[in-house]
Motif scaffolding. Sequence first.
Motif, mmCIF file in Angstrom:
data_model
loop_
_atom_site.group_PDB
_atom_site.id
_atom_site.type_symbol
_atom_site.label_atom_id
_atom_site.label_comp_id
_atom_site.label_asym_id
_atom_site.label_seq_id
_atom_site.Cartn_x
_atom_site.Cartn_y
_atom_site.Cartn_z
ATOM 1 N N ARG A 132 0.829 -1.213 0.000
ATOM 2 C CA ARG A 132 0.000 0.000 0.000
ATOM 3 C C ARG A 132 0.863 1.262 0.000
ATOM 4 O O ARG A 132 0.497 2.272 -0.581
ATOM 5 N N VAL A 133 2.037 1.193 0.641
ATOM 6 C CA VAL A 133 2.963 2.341 0.652
ATOM 7 C C VAL A 133 3.541 2.541 -0.742
ATOM 8 O O VAL A 133 3.635 3.674 -1.229
ATOM 9 N N LEU A 134 3.907 1.447 -1.397
ATOM 10 C CA LEU A 134 4.436 1.549 -2.758
ATOM 11 C C LEU A 134 3.383 2.102 -3.717
ATOM 12 O O LEU A 134 3.698 2.919 -4.584
ATOM 13 N N HIS A 162 3.941 5.520 -5.833
ATOM 14 C CA HIS A 162 3.844 5.563 -7.303
ATOM 15 C C HIS A 162 2.771 6.567 -7.736
ATOM 16 O O HIS A 162 2.963 7.290 -8.718
ATOM 17 N N LEU A 163 1.669 6.636 -7.006
ATOM 18 C CA LEU A 163 0.631 7.619 -7.345
ATOM 19 C C LEU A 163 1.149 9.042 -7.145
ATOM 20 O O LEU A 163 0.862 9.933 -7.960
ATOM 21 N N ARG A 164 1.909 9.263 -6.080
ATOM 22 C CA ARG A 164 2.491 10.599 -5.854
ATOM 23 C C ARG A 164 3.482 10.957 -6.953
ATOM 24 O O ARG A 164 3.527 12.090 -7.417
ATOM 25 N N ALA A 165 4.286 9.967 -7.368
ATOM 26 C CA ALA A 165 5.234 10.207 -8.459
ATOM 27 C C ALA A 165 4.492 10.509 -9.763
ATOM 28 O O ALA A 165 4.903 11.384 -10.535
ATOM 29 N N ALA A 166 3.391 9.817 -9.995
ATOM 30 C CA ALA A 166 2.585 10.084 -11.196
ATOM 31 C C ALA A 166 1.986 11.488 -11.130
ATOM 32 O O ALA A 166 1.967 12.201 -12.138
ATOM 33 N N ASP A 167 1.508 11.891 -9.951
ATOM 34 C CA ASP A 167 0.975 13.250 -9.799
ATOM 35 C C ASP A 167 2.055 14.281 -10.118
ATOM 36 O O ASP A 167 1.790 15.290 -10.777
ATOM 37 N N TRP A 168 3.271 14.028 -9.639
ATOM 38 C CA TRP A 168 4.391 14.935 -9.924
ATOM 39 C C TRP A 168 4.673 14.958 -11.423
ATOM 40 O O TRP A 168 4.821 16.032 -12.022
ATOM 41 N N ALA A 169 4.735 13.784 -12.051
ATOM 42 C CA ALA A 169 5.020 13.707 -13.483
ATOM 43 C C ALA A 169 3.946 14.422 -14.304
ATOM 44 O O ALA A 169 4.240 15.010 -15.337
ATOM 45 N N ALA A 170 2.706 14.388 -13.819
ATOM 46 C CA ALA A 170 1.606 15.043 -14.540
ATOM 47 C C ALA A 170 1.739 16.563 -14.510
ATOM 48 O O ALA A 170 1.171 17.250 -15.355
ATOM 49 N N LEU A 171 2.494 17.097 -13.553
ATOM 50 C CA LEU A 171 2.644 18.549 -13.426
ATOM 51 C C LEU A 171 3.850 19.115 -14.167
ATOM 52 O O LEU A 171 4.035 20.328 -14.207
ATOM 53 N N LEU A 172 4.668 18.265 -14.744
ATOM 54 C CA LEU A 172 5.868 18.742 -15.431
ATOM 55 C C LEU A 172 5.492 19.641 -16.597
ATOM 56 O O LEU A 172 4.498 19.402 -17.278
ATOM 57 N N ASP A 173 6.312 20.657 -16.831
ATOM 58 C CA ASP A 173 6.059 21.574 -17.938
ATOM 59 C C ASP A 173 6.053 20.842 -19.277
ATOM 60 O O ASP A 173 5.230 21.114 -20.138
ATOM 61 N N ALA A 195 -0.737 -2.221 -10.834
ATOM 62 C CA ALA A 195 -0.340 -3.627 -10.694
ATOM 63 C C ALA A 195 -0.213 -4.014 -9.219
ATOM 64 O O ALA A 195 -0.668 -5.087 -8.812
ATOM 65 N N LEU A 196 0.391 -3.151 -8.412
ATOM 66 C CA LEU A 196 0.558 -3.447 -6.984
ATOM 67 C C LEU A 196 -0.794 -3.491 -6.275
ATOM 68 O O LEU A 196 -1.038 -4.373 -5.446
ATOM 69 N N ALA A 197 -1.663 -2.540 -6.593
ATOM 70 C CA ALA A 197 -2.987 -2.509 -5.961
ATOM 71 C C ALA A 197 -3.798 -3.728 -6.372
ATOM 72 O O ALA A 197 -4.456 -4.365 -5.539
ATOM 73 N N ASP A 198 -3.739 -4.068 -7.634
ATOM 74 C CA ASP A 198 -4.480 -5.227 -8.146
ATOM 75 C C ASP A 198 -3.991 -6.513 -7.468
ATOM 76 O O ASP A 198 -4.792 -7.381 -7.119
ATOM 77 N N ALA A 199 -2.687 -6.618 -7.263
ATOM 78 C CA ALA A 199 -2.124 -7.808 -6.609
ATOM 79 C C ALA A 199 -2.618 -7.938 -5.166
ATOM 80 O O ALA A 199 -2.734 -9.047 -4.651
ATOM 81 N N PRO A 239 -9.543 -2.553 -5.588
ATOM 82 C CA PRO A 239 -10.145 -2.154 -6.871
ATOM 83 C C PRO A 239 -9.277 -1.088 -7.557
ATOM 84 O O PRO A 239 -8.803 -0.160 -6.907
ATOM 85 N N VAL A 240 -9.068 -1.244 -8.859
ATOM 86 C CA VAL A 240 -8.151 -0.355 -9.579
ATOM 87 C C VAL A 240 -8.834 0.510 -10.636
ATOM 88 O O VAL A 240 -8.166 1.310 -11.305
ATOM 89 N N GLU A 241 -10.147 0.391 -10.779
ATOM 90 C CA GLU A 241 -10.835 1.127 -11.845
ATOM 91 C C GLU A 241 -10.600 2.633 -11.740
ATOM 92 O O GLU A 241 -10.358 3.306 -12.746
ATOM 93 N N ALA A 242 -10.663 3.174 -10.531
ATOM 94 C CA ALA A 242 -10.470 4.620 -10.357
ATOM 95 C C ALA A 242 -9.044 5.021 -10.717
ATOM 96 O O ALA A 242 -8.823 6.081 -11.320
ATOM 97 N N MET A 243 -8.075 4.185 -10.376
ATOM 98 C CA MET A 243 -6.681 4.483 -10.728
ATOM 99 C C MET A 243 -6.478 4.414 -12.239
ATOM 100 O O MET A 243 -5.755 5.229 -12.806
ATOM 101 N N GLU A 244 -7.101 3.429 -12.886
ATOM 102 C CA GLU A 244 -6.987 3.319 -14.334
ATOM 103 C C GLU A 244 -7.551 4.565 -15.010
ATOM 104 O O GLU A 244 -6.958 5.109 -15.938
#
Length: 157
Positions: free
Chosen positions: A48-50, A54-65, A81-85, A89-94
Amino acid sequence: EEVGRGLELLESRELLRRVRRSGVPGDVEYVFRYAVSRDVALAQLPGRVLVERHLRAADWAALLDVPRPGLLAFHYDRAIALADADGTPVEAMERRAWEALVGASARAAAAGDDALAVSCLDHALDRCPPGEPERVWLVTHHRRILDSLGTRYRRRP
């Protein structure tokens, strides 16, 4: 400052090394010196920490110029993949993943980078499930952009 000191300490202990040229201009980037060190460090973290990191890193990547669709897609894919394992539920993340990629495409198009805009949409299409009602819009939008580019853009294999 505290994070910077911690990274420098890990570098002095030869666990990390600074990348000469960061993938993000103006940022300092570190990588694990050895893959085994990275693997051991990651193995210590609960799933759950991973996922959250990864979601925080994706949020950061989404803000790049300048959008980095591969980086954005990587972090969402790992989180999903980690959440699904774990049976989460991963639908909201997808949905969050492909919406972020559509947003990155719009920013790239506004900046005049057609190839990057299409690349972002390619990644978004890869993550938008066939039954998703908005997939029709996404496919149509993707096709319209490709048609408007004509021969100026050739999709990479």
